[in-house]
Design a protein around this motif. Structure first.
Motif, PDB file in Angstrom:
ATOM      1  N   ARG A 174      -2.286   1.516  -4.612  1.00 24.74           N
ATOM      2  CA  ARG A 174      -3.527   1.331  -3.877  1.00 24.74           C
ATOM      3  C   ARG A 174      -4.445   0.350  -4.603  1.00 24.74           C
ATOM      4  O   ARG A 174      -4.725   0.523  -5.796  1.00 24.74           O
ATOM      5  CB  ARG A 174      -4.257   2.663  -3.697  1.00 24.74           C
ATOM      6  CG  ARG A 174      -3.575   3.637  -2.723  1.00 24.74           C
ATOM      7  CD  ARG A 174      -3.806   3.157  -1.307  1.00 24.74           C
ATOM      8  NE  ARG A 174      -3.725   4.192  -0.316  1.00 24.74           N
ATOM      9  CZ  ARG A 174      -2.653   4.467   0.416  1.00 24.74           C
ATOM     10  NH1 ARG A 174      -1.546   3.790   0.221  1.00 24.74           N
ATOM     11  NH2 ARG A 174      -2.686   5.413   1.333  1.00 24.74           N
ATOM     12  N   LEU A 175      -4.926  -0.650  -3.852  1.00 32.59           N
ATOM     13  CA  LEU A 175      -5.982  -1.526  -4.337  1.00 32.59           C
ATOM     14  C   LEU A 175      -7.333  -0.862  -4.075  1.00 32.59           C
ATOM     15  O   LEU A 175      -7.410   0.115  -3.318  1.00 32.59           O
ATOM     16  CB  LEU A 175      -5.909  -2.880  -3.627  1.00 32.59           C
ATOM     17  CG  LEU A 175      -4.643  -3.705  -3.853  1.00 32.59           C
ATOM     18  CD1 LEU A 175      -4.688  -4.975  -3.003  1.00 32.59           C
ATOM     19  CD2 LEU A 175      -4.465  -4.046  -5.329  1.00 32.59           C
ATOM     20  N   PRO A 176      -8.420  -1.368  -4.666  1.00 35.74           N
ATOM     21  CA  PRO A 176      -9.744  -0.784  -4.383  1.00 35.74           C
ATOM     22  C   PRO A 176     -10.061  -0.736  -2.891  1.00 35.74           C
ATOM     23  O   PRO A 176     -10.660   0.235  -2.413  1.00 35.74           O
ATOM     24  CB  PRO A 176     -10.689  -1.723  -5.142  1.00 35.74           C
ATOM     25  CG  PRO A 176      -9.872  -2.222  -6.283  1.00 35.74           C
ATOM     26  CD  PRO A 176      -8.479  -2.371  -5.741  1.00 35.74           C
ATOM     27  N   SER A 177      -9.652  -1.768  -2.135  1.00 34.40           N
ATOM     28  CA  SER A 177      -9.916  -1.768  -0.689  1.00 34.40           C
ATOM     29  C   SER A 177      -9.141  -0.663   0.016  1.00 34.40           C
ATOM     30  O   SER A 177      -9.631  -0.080   1.002  1.00 34.40           O
ATOM     31  CB  SER A 177      -9.546  -3.129  -0.090  1.00 34.40           C
ATOM     32  OG  SER A 177      -8.169  -3.422  -0.316  1.00 34.40           O
ATOM     33  N   ASP A 178      -7.958  -0.344  -0.464  1.00 33.45           N
ATOM     34  CA  ASP A 178      -7.164   0.732   0.138  1.00 33.45           C
ATOM     35  C   ASP A 178      -7.770   2.097  -0.164  1.00 33.45           C
ATOM     36  O   ASP A 178      -7.785   2.985   0.695  1.00 33.45           O
ATOM     37  CB  ASP A 178      -5.718   0.676  -0.376  1.00 33.45           C
ATOM     38  CG  ASP A 178      -5.027  -0.617  -0.005  1.00 33.45           C
ATOM     39  OD1 ASP A 178      -4.933  -0.916   1.196  1.00 33.45           O
ATOM     40  OD2 ASP A 178      -4.600  -1.343  -0.920  1.00 33.45           O
ATOM     41  N   ARG A 179      -8.283   2.241  -1.378  1.00 35.93           N
ATOM     42  CA  ARG A 179      -8.931   3.509  -1.722  1.00 35.93           C
ATOM     43  C   ARG A 179     -10.217   3.702  -0.919  1.00 35.93           C
ATOM     44  O   ARG A 179     -10.536   4.825  -0.502  1.00 35.93           O
ATOM     45  CB  ARG A 179      -9.210   3.558  -3.233  1.00 35.93           C
ATOM     46  CG  ARG A 179      -7.945   3.680  -4.077  1.00 35.93           C
ATOM     47  CD  ARG A 179      -8.274   4.039  -5.513  1.00 35.93           C
ATOM     48  NE  ARG A 179      -8.930   2.929  -6.206  1.00 35.93           N
ATOM     49  CZ  ARG A 179      -8.300   1.967  -6.861  1.00 35.93           C
ATOM     50  NH1 ARG A 179      -6.963   1.965  -6.890  1.00 35.93           N
ATOM     51  NH2 ARG A 179      -8.968   1.019  -7.477  1.00 35.93           N
ATOM     52  N   ALA A 180     -10.938   2.596  -0.678  1.00 40.19           N
ATOM     53  CA  ALA A 180     -12.141   2.687   0.164  1.00 40.19           C
ATOM     54  C   ALA A 180     -11.772   3.078   1.583  1.00 40.19           C
ATOM     55  O   ALA A 180     -12.466   3.877   2.228  1.00 40.19           O
ATOM     56  CB  ALA A 180     -12.877   1.342   0.152  1.00 40.19           C
ATOM     57  N   TRP A 234       0.817  -1.222   0.000  1.00 47.79           N
ATOM     58  CA  TRP A 234       0.000   0.000   0.000  1.00 47.79           C
ATOM     59  C   TRP A 234       0.845   1.264   0.000  1.00 47.79           C
ATOM     60  O   TRP A 234       0.323   2.345  -0.280  1.00 47.79           O
ATOM     61  CB  TRP A 234      -0.934  -0.009   1.217  1.00 47.79           C
ATOM     62  CG  TRP A 234      -0.196  -0.084   2.524  1.00 47.79           C
ATOM     63  CD1 TRP A 234       0.290   0.949   3.275  1.00 47.79           C
ATOM     64  CD2 TRP A 234       0.197  -1.292   3.207  1.00 47.79           C
ATOM     65  NE1 TRP A 234       0.941   0.484   4.377  1.00 47.79           N
ATOM     66  CE2 TRP A 234       0.900  -0.897   4.374  1.00 47.79           C
ATOM     67  CE3 TRP A 234       0.007  -2.645   2.956  1.00 47.79           C
ATOM     68  CZ2 TRP A 234       1.422  -1.821   5.276  1.00 47.79           C
ATOM     69  CZ3 TRP A 234       0.526  -3.564   3.869  1.00 47.79           C
ATOM     70  CH2 TRP A 234       1.219  -3.146   5.011  1.00 47.79           C
ATOM     71  N   ARG A 255     -11.026   6.790   1.772  1.00 45.39           N
ATOM     72  CA  ARG A 255     -12.257   7.596   1.793  1.00 45.39           C
ATOM     73  C   ARG A 255     -12.903   7.554   3.176  1.00 45.39           C
ATOM     74  O   ARG A 255     -13.389   8.586   3.677  1.00 45.39           O
ATOM     75  CB  ARG A 255     -13.228   7.084   0.730  1.00 45.39           C
ATOM     76  CG  ARG A 255     -12.788   7.366  -0.704  1.00 45.39           C
ATOM     77  CD  ARG A 255     -13.911   7.102  -1.685  1.00 45.39           C
ATOM     78  NE  ARG A 255     -14.290   5.692  -1.731  1.00 45.39           N
ATOM     79  CZ  ARG A 255     -13.725   4.789  -2.551  1.00 45.39           C
ATOM     80  NH1 ARG A 255     -12.761   5.155  -3.386  1.00 45.39           N
ATOM     81  NH2 ARG A 255     -14.137   3.536  -2.545  1.00 45.39           N
TER      82      ARG A 255
END
Length: 427
Positions: free
Chosen positions: A334-340, A330, A343
């Motif tokens: 960024r993976l989608p889970s990291d971007r979530a 990370w 946020r």
């Protein structure tokens, strides 16, 4: 002013036999005990009408910090289990065994409180090579066989890590070793040893550095991830905000939220509907924690805005993944889970900032006579460090997050397990 001399009996190390500053005189009040530390030895300071007294800072019962207790009718009361000690003599009041807190000489110079320790300290860590020191080395410990370089890293499934460690403890004993990407780690499952380790930090032990790094990266650094002098200052700050006096005044609020939960479950029982108890308890703990910490009742149990709870639910799993992750990907992408997660952390910070602004405005309108903090955030904003300066916003935000996480996820899951075991009694 100076107390009567006592024989030097505590502490080995650089401070032995010397007068050491432990606090400013204006930090020690007659209303509550004050914490002090000399060469890693915890002290508790008590101010009377004409003297300042210093005692060993750990309760002889379960080693709780006595500075986190309170003064009631001339007695120092331990917040852990209510043991009471005469503030003037250190002797235990009532009950057995009959014990007395170790006292130390105190003197006041130029507005500073100085304490002199002695020769040996039962609170100090056992010296290596002593008769009581462990006789096994890291190489002697058993443990699960691993692969070259990565060790046991690929044998650990994060969602099941507790079961994996428990099974290894059954096979290899209460103390064993594992290897994670070339780093050796000792796993302890013996409760008594764990308690000793926790009480000996931050002097003799500290949490893994990965905790500090991961919490800092997530903008949630607080008392949980702090070490050394920073931990002591933030621990003292947190415990003052959670004093018994403050908690007692919170009981009506706790009762109100608990009744809200009971009514919700009673309605479901009448309707014979299936309950997600863990989810309900998550909302219950959020309502309790936000009321205690921010004096804000979000009423998520009653259908109020549960946006904070939904964002918080992402933080603990992400922290566990990053803490136990073999590769800190990370930091590079960024993976989608990291971007979530990013946020959610940004939304939580916006809530924190709004509450801090509101609290500062509320404090500015109060008179000097009405300076007693009414919740955790007020206590943090009113507190001052050893130099008399307010704590930084990052420390305030980090400890707000610590309280939210500690009061939400772990508490809810613990209550869910209690409900489960209670239900088995009637089967």
């Amino acid at each position: 002013m100076e107390t009567a001399e006592t024989s030097p009996e505590h502490v080995s190390g650089p401070a032995a036999g010397r007068w050491c500053k432990v606090a400013r005189l204006d930090q020690v009040s007659q209303q509550q005990p004050c914490a002090g530390v000399v060469d890693g030895v915890d002290l508790v300071l008590i101010r009377t009408a004409d003297a300042v007294l210093a005692y060993d800072g750990r309760c002889p019962h379960r080693a709780n910090l006595l500075s986190e207790g309170e003064l009631v009718d001339g007695a120092l009361v331990c917040r852990g289990h209510g043991w009471r000690f005469d503030a003037a003599t250190g002797e235990r009041r009532g009950g057995l065994p009959s014990v007395c807190l170790q006292a130390y000489p105190v003197k006041i110079e130029a507005g500073d409180v100085l304490v002199r320790l002695g020769a040996t300290s039962p609170s100090a860590p056992v010296a290596a090579g002593s008769a009581a020191a462990p006789r096994r080395t890291l190489a002697d410990l058993p443990g699960p066989p691993g692969w070259p370089i990565v060790g046991n890293a690929f044998q650990i499934d994060v969602p099941r890590i507790h079961r994996i460690l428990e099974n290894w403890a059954k096979k290899y004993g209460s103390i064993y070793k594992v290897s994670l990407m070339g780093q050796a780690a000792v796993v302890v499952s013996d409760v008594e040893i764990i308690e000793k380790v926790l009480r000996a930090r931050p002097k003799a032990f500290r949490r893994t550095g990965a905790i500090e790094r991961v919490f800092a990266e997530m903008g949630t650094a607080g008392v949980f991830s702090a070490e050394g002098a920073a931990w002591r200052a933030q621990r003292r700050l947190s415990m003052q905000a959670l004093s018994n006096r403050h908690l007692r005044s919170f009981f009506p609020t706790l009762n109100r939220v608990a009744e809200r939960l009971r009514a919700l479950w009673a309605k479901s029982a009448v309707a014979a509907s299936v309950l997600d108890i863990d989810a309900d308890l998550m909302r219950f703990t959020v309502d309790v924690t936000t009321s205690l910490v921010f004096s804000t009742d979000m009423d998520t149990l009653g259908g109020g805005d549960d946006v904070l709870q939904r964002h918080l639910s992402l933080v603990f799993p992400a922290f566990a993944r990053r803490l136990l992750g073999a590769i800190p990907y990370w930091r590079y992408f960024r993976l989608p889970s990291d971007r979530a997660l990013d946020r959610s952390l940004a939304e939580i910070r916006r809530v924190q900032e709004r509450l801090v602004v509101q609290t500062r405005a509320r404090l500015a309108e109060r008179s000097e006579a009405d300076s007693e903090p009414r919740d955790f955030i007020e206590a943090m904003l009113l507190a001052r460090d050893e130099e008399g300066k307010p704590f930084s916003d990052e420390v305030v935000y980090g400890n707000m997050m610590t309280m939210l996480l500690a009061g939400e996820d772990t508490t809810a899951h613990s209550l869910a397990w209690i409900v489960h075991y209670l239900s088995l009694i009637h089967i």
